[in-house]
Design a protein around this motif. Structure first.
Motif, short mmCIF file in Angstrom:
data_model
loop_
_atom_site.label_atom_id
_atom_site.label_comp_id
_atom_site.label_asym_id
_atom_site.label_seq_id
_atom_site.Cartn_x
_atom_site.Cartn_y
_atom_site.Cartn_z
N GLU A 86 -4.55 8.89 -0.54
CA GLU A 86 -5.91 8.58 -0.98
C GLU A 86 -6.14 7.06 -0.99
O GLU A 86 -7.18 6.58 -0.53
CB GLU A 86 -6.14 9.16 -2.39
CG GLU A 86 -7.51 8.90 -2.96
CD GLU A 86 -7.64 9.46 -4.36
OE1 GLU A 86 -8.37 8.85 -5.15
OE2 GLU A 86 -7.03 10.51 -4.67
N HIS A 87 -5.18 6.31 -1.51
CA HIS A 87 -5.33 4.85 -1.56
C HIS A 87 -5.36 4.24 -0.16
O HIS A 87 -6.11 3.29 0.10
CB HIS A 87 -4.22 4.23 -2.40
CG HIS A 87 -4.34 4.56 -3.85
ND1 HIS A 87 -3.25 4.60 -4.70
CD2 HIS A 87 -5.41 4.90 -4.60
CE1 HIS A 87 -3.66 4.93 -5.91
NE2 HIS A 87 -4.97 5.11 -5.88
N LEU A 88 -4.57 4.78 0.75
CA LEU A 88 -4.59 4.29 2.14
C LEU A 88 -5.95 4.57 2.78
O LEU A 88 -6.50 3.72 3.49
CB LEU A 88 -3.46 4.93 2.95
CG LEU A 88 -2.07 4.40 2.60
CD1 LEU A 88 -0.99 5.37 3.08
CD2 LEU A 88 -1.85 3.02 3.17
N HIS A 89 -6.51 5.75 2.51
CA HIS A 89 -7.84 6.07 3.04
C HIS A 89 -8.92 5.17 2.42
O HIS A 89 -9.87 4.78 3.10
CB HIS A 89 -8.18 7.55 2.84
CG HIS A 89 -7.48 8.45 3.80
ND1 HIS A 89 -7.63 8.38 5.17
CD2 HIS A 89 -6.61 9.48 3.59
CE1 HIS A 89 -6.89 9.29 5.75
NE2 HIS A 89 -6.26 9.98 4.82
N GLU A 90 -8.77 4.86 1.14
CA GLU A 90 -9.73 3.95 0.49
C GLU A 90 -9.69 2.57 1.14
O GLU A 90 -10.73 1.94 1.36
CB GLU A 90 -9.45 3.85 -1.00
CG GLU A 90 -9.81 5.10 -1.78
CD GLU A 90 -9.33 5.06 -3.22
OE1 GLU A 90 -8.69 4.06 -3.65
OE2 GLU A 90 -9.57 6.05 -3.94
N ALA A 91 -8.49 2.09 1.44
CA ALA A 91 -8.36 0.79 2.11
C ALA A 91 -8.97 0.85 3.50
O ALA A 91 -9.63 -0.10 3.94
CB ALA A 91 -6.89 0.38 2.18
N LYS A 92 -8.80 1.97 4.19
CA LYS A 92 -9.40 2.14 5.51
C LYS A 92 -10.92 2.11 5.41
O LYS A 92 -11.60 1.51 6.25
CB LYS A 92 -8.93 3.45 6.14
CG LYS A 92 -9.53 3.69 7.51
CD LYS A 92 -9.15 5.06 8.04
CE LYS A 92 -10.00 5.41 9.24
NZ LYS A 92 -9.88 6.81 9.60
N ASP B 256 1.17 11.65 1.04
CA ASP B 256 0.23 12.61 0.52
C ASP B 256 -0.20 12.17 -0.87
O ASP B 256 0.21 11.13 -1.36
CB ASP B 256 0.83 14.03 0.50
CG ASP B 256 2.14 14.11 -0.29
OD1 ASP B 256 2.52 13.13 -0.94
OD2 ASP B 256 2.78 15.17 -0.24
N GLY B 257 -1.06 12.95 -1.49
CA GLY B 257 -1.50 12.67 -2.85
C GLY B 257 -2.21 11.33 -2.98
O GLY B 257 -2.99 10.93 -2.11
N LYS B 258 -1.94 10.66 -4.08
CA LYS B 258 -2.60 9.40 -4.40
C LYS B 258 -2.28 8.31 -3.37
O LYS B 258 -3.13 7.47 -3.07
CB LYS B 258 -2.20 8.91 -5.80
CG LYS B 258 -2.89 9.67 -6.90
CD LYS B 258 -4.37 9.36 -6.90
CE LYS B 258 -5.03 9.92 -8.13
NZ LYS B 258 -6.47 9.70 -8.11
N GLN B 259 -1.06 8.31 -2.83
CA GLN B 259 -0.73 7.29 -1.84
C GLN B 259 -1.63 7.43 -0.62
O GLN B 259 -2.16 6.44 -0.12
CB GLN B 259 0.75 7.38 -1.45
CG GLN B 259 1.66 6.82 -2.54
CD GLN B 259 3.13 6.98 -2.19
OE1 GLN B 259 3.59 8.09 -1.97
NE2 GLN B 259 3.83 5.87 -2.16
N MET C 261 0.83 -1.22 0.00
CA MET C 261 0.00 0.00 0.00
C MET C 261 0.85 1.26 0.00
O MET C 261 0.35 2.35 -0.26
CB MET C 261 -0.95 0.01 1.20
CG MET C 261 -2.14 -0.91 1.09
SD MET C 261 -3.23 -0.56 -0.31
CE MET C 261 -3.74 1.13 0.02
N THR C 262 2.14 1.14 0.27
CA THR C 262 3.03 2.31 0.26
C THR C 262 3.92 2.34 -0.98
O THR C 262 4.78 3.20 -1.10
CB THR C 262 3.91 2.35 1.53
OG1 THR C 262 4.77 1.21 1.53
CG2 THR C 262 3.05 2.38 2.78
N ASP C 263 3.69 1.42 -1.90
CA ASP C 263 4.49 1.34 -3.12
C ASP C 263 4.34 2.63 -3.92
O ASP C 263 3.28 3.27 -3.91
CB ASP C 263 4.01 0.15 -3.97
CG ASP C 263 5.00 -0.22 -5.06
OD1 ASP C 263 5.76 -1.18 -4.86
OD2 ASP C 263 5.01 0.46 -6.12
N GLY C 264 5.38 3.02 -4.62
CA GLY C 264 5.35 4.23 -5.43
C GLY C 264 4.49 4.12 -6.67
O GLY C 264 4.16 5.13 -7.29
N ASP C 265 4.12 2.91 -7.05
CA ASP C 265 3.33 2.68 -8.26
C ASP C 265 1.86 2.49 -7.87
O ASP C 265 1.52 1.61 -7.09
CB ASP C 265 3.86 1.43 -8.97
CG ASP C 265 3.26 1.23 -10.34
OD1 ASP C 265 2.03 1.28 -10.48
OD2 ASP C 265 4.04 0.99 -11.30
#
Length: 187
Positions: A158-164, A153-156, A107-111
């Protein structure tokens, strides 16, 4: 007998979508017992390849393969129904824990493709924990995702919040989920 990982490594590492998809499809056809028997070998290979690869598509393929490896929800449901084909609860929990740790790292990957695949993997992990009636672990993962989001920040982020949010959805009662789904349909 050739170990499954020996058969799959080259295809996954190739970065070729067709070859990687073939591996995902092949593992997806395995029954629960095959997944359990092959999990350690393949999971160790996938996580090693993930860490050593600088190709985002290869890392995404590793996450997708890992998602297919776990007997997860199907095994948890079989366990609940006391079916003989299910692995024991400890095996299901151990494999789910291993996947969860891997997906949290991804979930912390740069891609972003890798993160999206990890998010889908976490959704399966949440459903498995829910079937195992392990709400405490889901709550702990939700808190971890929240803490992780403060470092990005940014998309990373956002993706962490989506997983939450996916963890939150799993924690909601069946009635609350049904009400939300009906409300979304009406919108």
């Amino acid at each position: 007998m050739t170990q499954p990982w020996d058969e799959f490594r080259e295809d996954i590492a190739s970065g070729d979508a067709e070859r990687a998809n073939r591996v995902v499809d092949q593992i997806g056809e395995w029954d629960i017992d095959e997944c359990v028997r092959s999990f350690d070998d393949c999971f160790n290979g996938v996580t090693t390849l993930y860490v050593t690869s600088d190709d985002g598509y290869v890392r995404q393929s590793c996450v997708r393969v890992a998602s297919e490896l776990a007997p997860g929800l199907g095994a948890a449901v079989n366990l609940e129904d006391e079916q003989a084909s299910s692995p024991d609860r400890e095996t299901i929990a151990d494999q789910t824990d291993a996947l969860c740790g891997f997906f949290l790292e991804a979930m912390t990957d740069g891609d972003g493709r890798v993160r999206q695949s990890a998010k889908r993997g976490l959704e399966d992990v949440f459903r498995t924990y829910d079937a195992l009636d392990d709400r405490d672990t889901i709550e702990a993962i939700r808190a971890e995702l929240d803490a992780m989001a403060t470092h990005y920040d940014g998309k990373q982020r956002e993706h962490l919040h989506e997983a939450k949010r996916a963890a939150n959805t799993t924690l909601e009662s069946g009635l609350a989920r049904m009400v939300r789904d009906v409300a979304e349909e009406l919108e």
